[in-house]
Enzyme design. Structure first.
Site, PDB file in Angstrom:
ATOM      1  N   SER A 124       0.832  -1.204   0.000  1.00  0.00           N
ATOM      2  CA  SER A 124       0.000   0.000   0.000  1.00  0.00           C
ATOM      3  C   SER A 124       0.863   1.250   0.000  1.00  0.00           C
ATOM      4  O   SER A 124       1.954   1.271   0.597  1.00  0.00           O
ATOM      5  CB  SER A 124      -0.865  -0.010   1.262  1.00  0.00           C
ATOM      6  OG  SER A 124      -1.460   1.244   1.455  1.00  0.00           O
ATOM      7  N   TYR A 148      -1.342  -0.903  10.611  1.00  0.00           N
ATOM      8  CA  TYR A 148      -1.581  -1.526   9.298  1.00  0.00           C
ATOM      9  C   TYR A 148      -0.401  -1.268   8.355  1.00  0.00           C
ATOM     10  O   TYR A 148       0.130  -2.189   7.724  1.00  0.00           O
ATOM     11  CB  TYR A 148      -2.883  -0.977   8.704  1.00  0.00           C
ATOM     12  CG  TYR A 148      -3.072  -1.313   7.248  1.00  0.00           C
ATOM     13  CD1 TYR A 148      -3.313  -2.623   6.842  1.00  0.00           C
ATOM     14  CD2 TYR A 148      -2.990  -0.321   6.266  1.00  0.00           C
ATOM     15  CE1 TYR A 148      -3.484  -2.930   5.494  1.00  0.00           C
ATOM     16  CE2 TYR A 148      -3.161  -0.620   4.924  1.00  0.00           C
ATOM     17  CZ  TYR A 148      -3.399  -1.922   4.539  1.00  0.00           C
ATOM     18  OH  TYR A 148      -3.553  -2.227   3.207  1.00  0.00           O
ATOM     19  N   LYS A 152       2.409  -3.944   6.554  1.00  0.00           N
ATOM     20  CA  LYS A 152       2.687  -4.045   5.116  1.00  0.00           C
ATOM     21  C   LYS A 152       4.181  -3.876   4.848  1.00  0.00           C
ATOM     22  O   LYS A 152       4.764  -4.592   4.040  1.00  0.00           O
ATOM     23  CB  LYS A 152       1.881  -2.986   4.350  1.00  0.00           C
ATOM     24  CG  LYS A 152       0.400  -3.316   4.254  1.00  0.00           C
ATOM     25  CD  LYS A 152       0.176  -4.489   3.303  1.00  0.00           C
ATOM     26  CE  LYS A 152      -1.202  -5.051   3.403  1.00  0.00           C
ATOM     27  NZ  LYS A 152      -1.419  -6.249   2.583  1.00  0.00           N
TER      28      LYS A 152
HETATM   29  P1  NAD Z   1     -10.565  -7.372   1.051  1.00  0.00           P
HETATM   30  O1  NAD Z   1     -10.736  -7.382   2.528  1.00  0.00           O
HETATM   31  O2  NAD Z   1     -11.753  -7.109   0.203  1.00  0.00           O
HETATM   32  O3  NAD Z   1      -9.888  -8.731   0.563  1.00  0.00           O
HETATM   33  C1  NAD Z   1      -9.002  -9.475   1.378  1.00  0.00           C
HETATM   34  C2  NAD Z   1      -9.459 -10.932   1.326  1.00  0.00           C
HETATM   35  O4  NAD Z   1      -8.553 -11.691   2.142  1.00  0.00           O
HETATM   36  C3  NAD Z   1     -10.857 -11.138   1.873  1.00  0.00           C
HETATM   37  O5  NAD Z   1     -11.607 -11.940   0.986  1.00  0.00           O
HETATM   38  C4  NAD Z   1     -10.618 -11.846   3.209  1.00  0.00           C
HETATM   39  O6  NAD Z   1     -11.698 -12.713   3.531  1.00  0.00           O
HETATM   40  C5  NAD Z   1      -9.332 -12.574   2.941  1.00  0.00           C
HETATM   41  N1  NAD Z   1      -8.560 -12.874   4.148  1.00  0.00           N
HETATM   42  C6  NAD Z   1      -8.267 -12.033   5.179  1.00  0.00           C
HETATM   43  N2  NAD Z   1      -7.555 -12.676   6.104  1.00  0.00           N
HETATM   44  C7  NAD Z   1      -7.361 -13.945   5.655  1.00  0.00           C
HETATM   45  C8  NAD Z   1      -6.709 -15.084   6.172  1.00  0.00           C
HETATM   46  N3  NAD Z   1      -6.098 -15.064   7.372  1.00  0.00           N
HETATM   47  N4  NAD Z   1      -6.706 -16.216   5.435  1.00  0.00           N
HETATM   48  C9  NAD Z   1      -7.327 -16.265   4.228  1.00  0.00           C
HETATM   49  N5  NAD Z   1      -7.992 -15.222   3.695  1.00  0.00           N
HETATM   50  C10 NAD Z   1      -8.001 -14.069   4.407  1.00  0.00           C
HETATM   51  O7  NAD Z   1      -9.422  -6.303   0.722  1.00  0.00           O
HETATM   52  P2  NAD Z   1      -8.954  -5.714  -0.672  1.00  0.00           P
HETATM   53  O8  NAD Z   1      -9.351  -4.294  -0.700  1.00  0.00           O
HETATM   54  O9  NAD Z   1      -9.333  -6.602  -1.780  1.00  0.00           O
HETATM   55  O10 NAD Z   1      -7.393  -5.745  -0.455  1.00  0.00           O
HETATM   56  C11 NAD Z   1      -6.585  -6.826  -0.873  1.00  0.00           C
HETATM   57  C12 NAD Z   1      -5.177  -6.591  -0.401  1.00  0.00           C
HETATM   58  O11 NAD Z   1      -4.711  -5.332  -0.888  1.00  0.00           O
HETATM   59  C13 NAD Z   1      -5.020  -6.528   1.123  1.00  0.00           C
HETATM   60  O12 NAD Z   1      -3.820  -7.167   1.485  1.00  0.00           O
HETATM   61  C14 NAD Z   1      -4.950  -5.044   1.410  1.00  0.00           C
HETATM   62  O13 NAD Z   1      -4.229  -4.773   2.585  1.00  0.00           O
HETATM   63  C15 NAD Z   1      -4.223  -4.532   0.179  1.00  0.00           C
HETATM   64  N6  NAD Z   1      -4.523  -3.127  -0.137  1.00  0.00           N
HETATM   65  C16 NAD Z   1      -5.825  -2.717  -0.273  1.00  0.00           C
HETATM   66  C17 NAD Z   1      -6.086  -1.382  -0.542  1.00  0.00           C
HETATM   67  C18 NAD Z   1      -7.511  -0.893  -0.677  1.00  0.00           C
HETATM   68  O14 NAD Z   1      -7.738   0.310  -0.617  1.00  0.00           O
HETATM   69  N7  NAD Z   1      -8.499  -1.728  -0.894  1.00  0.00           N
HETATM   70  C19 NAD Z   1      -5.042  -0.460  -0.683  1.00  0.00           C
HETATM   71  C20 NAD Z   1      -3.737  -0.921  -0.552  1.00  0.00           C
HETATM   72  C21 NAD Z   1      -3.488  -2.262  -0.272  1.00  0.00           C
HETATM   73  C1  UD1 Z   2      -7.161   4.877   3.494  1.00  0.00           C
HETATM   74  C2  UD1 Z   2      -6.222   4.313   4.521  1.00  0.00           C
HETATM   75  C3  UD1 Z   2      -4.945   3.855   3.825  1.00  0.00           C
HETATM   76  C4  UD1 Z   2      -5.254   2.877   2.707  1.00  0.00           C
HETATM   77  C5  UD1 Z   2      -6.214   3.544   1.730  1.00  0.00           C
HETATM   78  C6  UD1 Z   2      -6.586   2.602   0.630  1.00  0.00           C
HETATM   79  C7  UD1 Z   2      -6.823   5.572   6.539  1.00  0.00           C
HETATM   80  C8  UD1 Z   2      -6.366   6.598   7.539  1.00  0.00           C
HETATM   81  N1  UD1 Z   2      -5.970   5.319   5.529  1.00  0.00           N
HETATM   82  O1  UD1 Z   2      -6.508   5.971   2.935  1.00  0.00           O
HETATM   83  O2  UD1 Z   2      -4.085   3.235   4.740  1.00  0.00           O
HETATM   84  O3  UD1 Z   2      -4.074   2.503   2.029  1.00  0.00           O
HETATM   85  O4  UD1 Z   2      -7.395   3.933   2.449  1.00  0.00           O
HETATM   86  O5  UD1 Z   2      -7.611   3.078  -0.157  1.00  0.00           O
HETATM   87  O6  UD1 Z   2      -7.869   4.972   6.669  1.00  0.00           O
HETATM   88  N2  UD1 Z   2     -12.799  11.090   3.435  1.00  0.00           N
HETATM   89  C9  UD1 Z   2     -13.910  11.900   3.700  1.00  0.00           C
HETATM   90  N3  UD1 Z   2     -15.036  11.320   4.215  1.00  0.00           N
HETATM   91  C10 UD1 Z   2     -15.122   9.958   4.453  1.00  0.00           C
HETATM   92  C11 UD1 Z   2     -13.989   9.150   4.162  1.00  0.00           C
HETATM   93  C12 UD1 Z   2     -12.842   9.753   3.658  1.00  0.00           C
HETATM   94  O7  UD1 Z   2     -13.875  13.112   3.506  1.00  0.00           O
HETATM   95  O8  UD1 Z   2     -16.172   9.492   4.929  1.00  0.00           O
HETATM   96  C13 UD1 Z   2     -11.587  11.727   2.861  1.00  0.00           C
HETATM   97  C14 UD1 Z   2     -10.305  11.460   3.607  1.00  0.00           C
HETATM   98  O9  UD1 Z   2     -10.095  12.428   4.586  1.00  0.00           O
HETATM   99  C15 UD1 Z   2      -9.280  11.497   2.471  1.00  0.00           C
HETATM  100  C16 UD1 Z   2     -10.048  10.994   1.251  1.00  0.00           C
HETATM  101  O10 UD1 Z   2     -11.428  11.155   1.572  1.00  0.00           O
HETATM  102  O11 UD1 Z   2      -8.868  12.816   2.223  1.00  0.00           O
HETATM  103  C17 UD1 Z   2      -9.798   9.534   0.942  1.00  0.00           C
HETATM  104  O12 UD1 Z   2     -10.046   8.771   2.109  1.00  0.00           O
HETATM  105  P1  UD1 Z   2     -10.049   7.160   2.107  1.00  0.00           P
HETATM  106  O13 UD1 Z   2     -10.918   6.694   1.015  1.00  0.00           O
HETATM  107  O14 UD1 Z   2     -10.346   6.709   3.491  1.00  0.00           O
HETATM  108  O15 UD1 Z   2      -8.567   6.790   1.688  1.00  0.00           O
HETATM  109  P2  UD1 Z   2      -7.176   7.231   2.376  1.00  0.00           P
HETATM  110  O16 UD1 Z   2      -7.376   8.150   3.505  1.00  0.00           O
HETATM  111  O17 UD1 Z   2      -6.277   7.669   1.286  1.00  0.00           O
END
Ligand code: NAD
Ligand code: UD1
Length: 343
Positions: A124, A148, A152
């Site tokens: 991330s 978190y 990572k």
């Molecule tokens: P998500 O929660 O939708 O998907 C994660 C999946 O992993 C889920 O289906 C969950 O059931 C499964 N899981 C969790 N713990 C597990 C375990 N112990 N064993 C087996 N399965 C398990 O999340 P996502 O948004 O699809 O994110 C996927 C990956 O990307 C994560 O590692 C997350 O940290 C990373 N990531 C997500 C974002 C984001 O904004 N969505 C941003 C940066 C990084």
């Molecule tokens: C969040 C996570 C970050 C993760 C990322 C993935 C936090 C503090 N950080 O980041 O670790 O990698 O998601 O997508 O949770 N906002 C509003 N109203 C809301 C929600 C958000 O105004 O109800 C604003 C936030 O202040 C920010 C922007 O929207 O400026 C985006 O927020 P969000 O979608 O939560 O993402 P990140 O903060 O970038």
């Protein structure tokens, strides 16, 4: 290729499965469904038009995972499984380290047993912390501010050491910026449990009537309109980045890191306006205090991914907003039969 996908039923994993299958890869999914519904995998099978195997298993169960990996004999693994709620990570640090770091160690052991030496890892942008300069490139200092983010970063370090020690192995670390949107079919998308913590899923629930109004968390940031700026990336573009990373893992060795974003920043107000255009009406919002730990602006330099992986984002802001609304309006309660927590 044969690809073992952990966390494949999640938001990003499910979109990646569709792209992998469209390119002819064979997949096997491991997910314990702690944050996803098994229904997702049925929908992916429909979209792909062919079956694939899936296992309800925890990545920390090394023995179970090793048996799955030995039987499937993957060429590579994509490791999505993890816990991702920033606020919760501060309250449950041991669980977050256990799943995100311990789960990665367990997976590497299982891969060793199956003779698999290639992994793509979901990291991330949060590993960078407060920007020293923008846009962030991959050499920017790493100083995550949450538990978190530290899990990572630790998993990245584990993978770098693993890839250094075993000749011929490859670890491709993808640092995602802010994934949003959904598959064009409207059959799969993001379905958070409870009150959404992230901007776009929250806004989507305002549009579908589950939440009263968006709360803009701070309008006094040093940005052009005072609201936070992020690098939002369409989840289908992000999914395609994994396909490109697999191709790269097949021809390289060692650990490599790539930013995956668009390079373009949008403010909360710009995202709100774009989503209102997609929905076709004004959505209510109110200004609320800043959220602790939030950064004013985050933007990616994605030139390395373009140069080495040959990947770049194709979808712009209107695609992100329209695909999100298409998913949300067709599935107002997500993968459930009905919303459990209406506003
Ligand atoms: P998500 O929660 O939708 O998907 C994660 C999946 O992993 C889920 O289906 C969950 O059931 C499964 N899981 C969790 N713990 C597990 C375990 N112990 N064993 C087996 N399965 C398990 O999340 P996502 O948004 O699809 O994110 C996927 C990956 O990307 C994560 O590692 C997350 O940290 C990373 N990531 C997500 C974002 C984001 O904004 N969505 C941003 C940066 C990084
Ligand atoms: C969040 C996570 C970050 C993760 C990322 C993935 C936090 C503090 N950080 O980041 O670790 O990698 O998601 O997508 O949770 N906002 C509003 N109203 C809301 C929600 C958000 O105004 O109800 C604003 C936030 O202040 C920010 C922007 O929207 O400026 C985006 O927020 P969000 O979608 O939560 O993402 P990140 O903060 O970038």
């Amino acid at each position: 290729m044969r690809i073992l996908v952990t966390g494949g039923a999640g938001y990003i994993g499910s979109h990646t499965l569709v792209e992998l299958m469209a390119r002819g890869h064979e997949v096997s999914v491991v997910d314990n469904h702690v944050n996803s519904s098994p229904v997702v995998l049925e929908r992916v099978r429909e979209l792909a038009g062919r079956p694939f195997e899936s296992h309800v298993a925890d990545v920390r169960d090394t023995g179970g995972l090793a048996a799955i990996a030995r039987a499937f004999a993957p060429d590579a693994v994509i490791h999505f499984a993890g816990l991702k709620a920033v606020g919760e990570s501060g309250e449950r640090p041991v669980d977050y380290y256990d799943v995100n770091v311990g789960g990665t160690l367990s997976l590497l052991r299982a891969m060793e047993g199956a003779g698999c030496g290639r992994i793509i890892f979901s990291s991330s942008a949060t590993v960078y912390g407060e920007p020293v300069y923008l846009p962030y490139d991959e050499d920017h200092p790493l100083a995550p501010v949450s538990v978190y983010g530290r899990t990572k970063l630790m998993a990245e370090q584990v993978l770098a050491d693993w890839a250094r020690a075993a000749p011929g192995t490859a670890a491709i670390v993808l640092r995602y910026f802010n994934p949003v949107g959904a598959h064009a079919s409207g059959r799969i998308g993001e379905d958070p449990d409870g009150v959404p913590q992230n901007l776009m899923p929250y806004l989507a629930q305002v549009a579908s009537g589950r939440r009263a109004a968006l709360r803009i968390l701070g309008d006094d940031y040093p940005t052009p309109d005072g609201t936070g700026v992020r690098d939002y990336i369409h989840v289908v573009d992000l999914a395609r980045a994994h396909v490109a990373a697999l191709d790269r893992a097949a021809v390289t060795a060692g650990a490599e890191v790539y930013n995956i974003g668009t390079g373009q920043g949008y403010s909360v107000k710009e995202m709100h306006a774009a989503f209102c255009r997609a929905v076709g009406r004004d959505l209510p919002f109110e200004i609320a205090p800043r959220r602790a730990g939030d950064i004013a602006e985050m933007r990616a330099d994605c030139t390395r991914a373009a140069r080495v992986l040959g990947w770049q984002a194709r979808h712009g802001l209107s695609d992100m907003a329209q695909s999100l609304w298409n998913w949300q309006s067709r599935n107002p309660a997500g993968y459930r039969d009905r919303a459990e927590d209406p506003a």
